[in-house]
Design a protein around this motif. Sequence first.
Motif, mmCIF file in Angstrom:
data_model
loop_
_atom_site.group_PDB
_atom_site.id
_atom_site.type_symbol
_atom_site.label_atom_id
_atom_site.label_comp_id
_atom_site.label_asym_id
_atom_site.label_seq_id
_atom_site.Cartn_x
_atom_site.Cartn_y
_atom_site.Cartn_z
ATOM 1 N N GLU A 9 3.414 1.184 22.814
ATOM 2 C CA GLU A 9 3.379 0.267 21.692
ATOM 3 C C GLU A 9 2.962 1.051 20.449
ATOM 4 O O GLU A 9 2.110 1.942 20.528
ATOM 5 C CB GLU A 9 2.373 -0.855 22.003
ATOM 6 N N LEU A 10 3.582 0.737 19.304
ATOM 7 C CA LEU A 10 3.447 1.597 18.132
ATOM 8 C C LEU A 10 2.036 1.589 17.543
ATOM 9 O O LEU A 10 1.557 2.626 17.078
ATOM 10 C CB LEU A 10 4.462 1.174 17.063
ATOM 11 N N LEU A 11 1.355 0.437 17.528
ATOM 12 C CA LEU A 11 0.002 0.412 16.983
ATOM 13 C C LEU A 11 -0.970 1.177 17.879
ATOM 14 O O LEU A 11 -1.896 1.840 17.388
ATOM 15 C CB LEU A 11 -0.466 -1.029 16.791
ATOM 16 N N THR A 12 -0.769 1.089 19.182
ATOM 17 C CA THR A 12 -1.575 1.909 20.094
ATOM 18 C C THR A 12 -1.333 3.387 19.839
ATOM 19 O O THR A 12 -2.267 4.199 19.845
ATOM 20 C CB THR A 12 -1.246 1.563 21.553
ATOM 21 N N ALA A 13 -0.062 3.740 19.606
ATOM 22 C CA ALA A 13 0.257 5.129 19.271
ATOM 23 C C ALA A 13 -0.423 5.557 17.982
ATOM 24 O O ALA A 13 -0.917 6.688 17.867
ATOM 25 C CB ALA A 13 1.773 5.293 19.157
ATOM 26 N N PHE A 14 -0.469 4.656 17.008
ATOM 27 C CA PHE A 14 -1.118 4.979 15.736
ATOM 28 C C PHE A 14 -2.609 5.224 15.930
ATOM 29 O O PHE A 14 -3.183 6.158 15.354
ATOM 30 C CB PHE A 14 -0.899 3.835 14.743
ATOM 31 N N ILE A 15 -3.260 4.395 16.756
ATOM 32 C CA ILE A 15 -4.690 4.590 17.029
ATOM 33 C C ILE A 15 -4.919 5.937 17.713
ATOM 34 O O ILE A 15 -5.829 6.696 17.358
ATOM 35 C CB ILE A 15 -5.230 3.435 17.887
ATOM 36 N N GLY A 16 -4.087 6.252 18.706
ATOM 37 C CA GLY A 16 -4.210 7.550 19.369
ATOM 38 C C GLY A 16 -3.982 8.709 18.413
ATOM 39 O O GLY A 16 -4.680 9.734 18.472
ATOM 40 N N LEU A 17 -3.013 8.550 17.529
ATOM 41 C CA LEU A 17 -2.717 9.598 16.551
ATOM 42 C C LEU A 17 -3.902 9.823 15.622
ATOM 43 O O LEU A 17 -4.273 10.974 15.322
ATOM 44 C CB LEU A 17 -1.480 9.210 15.746
ATOM 45 N N GLU A 18 -4.534 8.747 15.164
ATOM 46 C CA GLU A 18 -5.665 8.879 14.252
ATOM 47 C C GLU A 18 -6.891 9.457 14.954
ATOM 48 O O GLU A 18 -7.615 10.278 14.384
ATOM 49 C CB GLU A 18 -6.003 7.514 13.647
ATOM 50 N N GLY A 64 8.963 -5.223 10.823
ATOM 51 C CA GLY A 64 9.618 -6.237 9.998
ATOM 52 C C GLY A 64 11.030 -6.547 10.447
ATOM 53 O O GLY A 64 11.504 -7.687 10.325
ATOM 54 N N VAL A 65 11.719 -5.564 10.987
ATOM 55 C CA VAL A 65 13.106 -5.765 11.437
ATOM 56 C C VAL A 65 13.153 -6.321 12.852
ATOM 57 O O VAL A 65 13.931 -7.228 13.158
ATOM 58 C CB VAL A 65 13.886 -4.436 11.360
ATOM 59 N N THR A 66 12.302 -5.771 13.749
ATOM 60 C CA THR A 66 12.398 -6.124 15.169
ATOM 61 C C THR A 66 11.490 -7.286 15.550
ATOM 62 O O THR A 66 11.732 -7.954 16.568
ATOM 63 C CB THR A 66 12.029 -4.913 16.037
ATOM 64 N N GLY A 67 10.413 -7.523 14.792
ATOM 65 C CA GLY A 67 9.467 -8.569 15.150
ATOM 66 C C GLY A 67 8.558 -8.190 16.291
ATOM 67 O O GLY A 67 7.860 -9.044 16.840
ATOM 68 N N THR A 68 8.513 -6.922 16.668
ATOM 69 C CA THR A 68 7.660 -6.463 17.766
ATOM 70 C C THR A 68 7.285 -5.011 17.533
ATOM 71 O O THR A 68 7.985 -4.280 16.829
ATOM 72 C CB THR A 68 8.373 -6.605 19.118
ATOM 73 N N THR A 69 6.163 -4.622 18.119
ATOM 74 C CA THR A 69 5.783 -3.214 18.106
ATOM 75 C C THR A 69 5.880 -2.592 19.502
ATOM 76 O O THR A 69 5.548 -1.423 19.677
ATOM 77 C CB THR A 69 4.343 -3.053 17.586
ATOM 78 N N LEU A 70 6.305 -3.377 20.483
ATOM 79 C CA LEU A 70 6.497 -2.874 21.844
ATOM 80 C C LEU A 70 7.836 -2.149 21.933
ATOM 81 O O LEU A 70 8.889 -2.731 21.639
ATOM 82 C CB LEU A 70 6.453 -4.016 22.849
ATOM 83 N N LEU A 71 7.817 -0.909 22.339
ATOM 84 C CA LEU A 71 9.044 -0.110 22.392
ATOM 85 C C LEU A 71 10.085 -0.690 23.353
ATOM 86 O O LEU A 71 11.274 -0.744 23.009
ATOM 87 C CB LEU A 71 8.703 1.336 22.772
ATOM 88 N N ASN A 73 10.810 -3.641 23.966
ATOM 89 C CA ASN A 73 11.407 -4.869 23.431
ATOM 90 C C ASN A 73 12.340 -4.626 22.250
ATOM 91 O O ASN A 73 12.838 -5.587 21.661
ATOM 92 C CB ASN A 73 10.304 -5.845 23.000
ATOM 93 N N MET A 74 12.586 -3.377 21.909
ATOM 94 C CA MET A 74 13.430 -3.060 20.758
ATOM 95 C C MET A 74 14.867 -2.738 21.153
ATOM 96 O O MET A 74 15.641 -2.252 20.342
ATOM 97 C CB MET A 74 12.841 -1.877 19.979
ATOM 98 N N THR A 75 15.229 -3.004 22.388
ATOM 99 C CA THR A 75 16.559 -2.624 22.863
ATOM 100 C C THR A 75 17.657 -3.534 22.321
ATOM 101 O O THR A 75 18.815 -3.119 22.233
ATOM 102 C CB THR A 75 16.593 -2.663 24.399
ATOM 103 N N ALA A 76 17.324 -4.786 21.946
ATOM 104 C CA ALA A 76 18.349 -5.740 21.513
ATOM 105 C C ALA A 76 18.519 -5.783 19.993
ATOM 106 O O ALA A 76 19.243 -6.625 19.481
ATOM 107 C CB ALA A 76 18.006 -7.140 22.022
ATOM 108 N N VAL A 77 17.884 -4.883 19.286
ATOM 109 C CA VAL A 77 17.944 -4.892 17.825
ATOM 110 C C VAL A 77 19.213 -4.194 17.349
ATOM 111 O O VAL A 77 19.680 -3.233 17.959
ATOM 112 C CB VAL A 77 16.699 -4.203 17.240
ATOM 113 N N ASP A 78 19.783 -4.686 16.242
ATOM 114 C CA ASP A 78 20.973 -4.071 15.656
ATOM 115 C C ASP A 78 20.650 -2.653 15.196
ATOM 116 O O ASP A 78 19.831 -2.462 14.287
ATOM 117 C CB ASP A 78 21.450 -4.904 14.467
ATOM 118 N N PRO A 79 21.257 -1.624 15.783
ATOM 119 C CA PRO A 79 20.918 -0.247 15.414
ATOM 120 C C PRO A 79 21.426 0.165 14.043
ATOM 121 O O PRO A 79 21.056 1.233 13.548
ATOM 122 C CB PRO A 79 21.591 0.578 16.528
#
Length: 336
Positions: A9-18, A64-71, A73-79
């Motif tokens: 998940e992207l926010l978890t990744a951000f916390i780990g990165l920081e 904002g585009v996908t409505g989720t930060t879970l990786l 769950n982003m498979t159905a988004v318009d690429p």
Amino acid sequence: MGVLASAQELLTAFIGLEMSSISSYVLAGYRRDSLKASESAMKYFLLGSFATAFFLYGIALVYGVTGTTLLPNMTAVDPDSTLLKLGLALILIGLGFKVALAPFQVWTPDVYEGAPTPVTALFSAGPKAAAFALLLRIYATVPAATRFWFWAFWVLAVLTMFVGNLGALVQTNVKRLLAYSSIAHAGYILVAFAAVTYLAGNPDGGAAAAYARSPLLPGQLRPGKIRRLHHRLRARRPGRKHLSLEDYAGLGQRQPVAAAVLSLFLLSLLGLPVTAGFFGKFYIFKAAVNSHLIWLAVLMAINSVIGAYYYLRLIVVMYMREPNAETKPVIAVSPR
């Protein structure tokens, strides 16, 4: 770094990165009485803050585009969404700084030179391994990233390899030389990434990325090793550091064991057969050829030849130059 590498998940990744970044800034300036260490920590902090801003803004656009930060769950988004591409580009910039991809590599030589040598060893492997793990996870999980990042990886791989190897050719400081070498190796790993899902997909790319990683990974830094690192850093005192190529003249005569071990490591970085570096480059080259990325494989081979010059130059200095009478041992042996 473990949180960053395992994040789904992207926010978890951000916390780990920081968490990883702030710890790295502190380690870079560990020698508080050294102006060069303070300078390296300040440069790392300022540039790292900009990279963090890019990464976080990219997460905001993707959400904002996908409505989720879970990786997953982003498979159905318009690429083909423009905002999604922009968000992924900003995420790539933020992670590109962490793994020292060109043109985001400007911090690397100064930070590697100014930081204490054990800390430099950690920087060259640990944070990069974690950031590459997240980069590969996003690339393999999000279809838009798979489509959009392929050509970005192709261009960044070529640029990073040439910037790293050509920059190392003119270095006379060994730590800066190895810093540019680490930049070039980040480019080699990107070649493997570009081969992961080219066309219908190529499993050799993932294998190549795994073989290309450095043996020093975050999980190997056990508490005992961290304590020993802490004591070594506290025991260091400001003074003359043996970092110039001239300091290594005649090392094969003065300290034959140290020279032999260093030569083995340099030949591994070069990719000499039977060494770990050879297998890493072999699998990357094989993945690129199997994915029909012929030009990328050719450019990688050219860069490997360029890299041979500065690796062998250091070995030549150690074994074929007369030692300077004023030069002290490169590695001081403790009486205990």
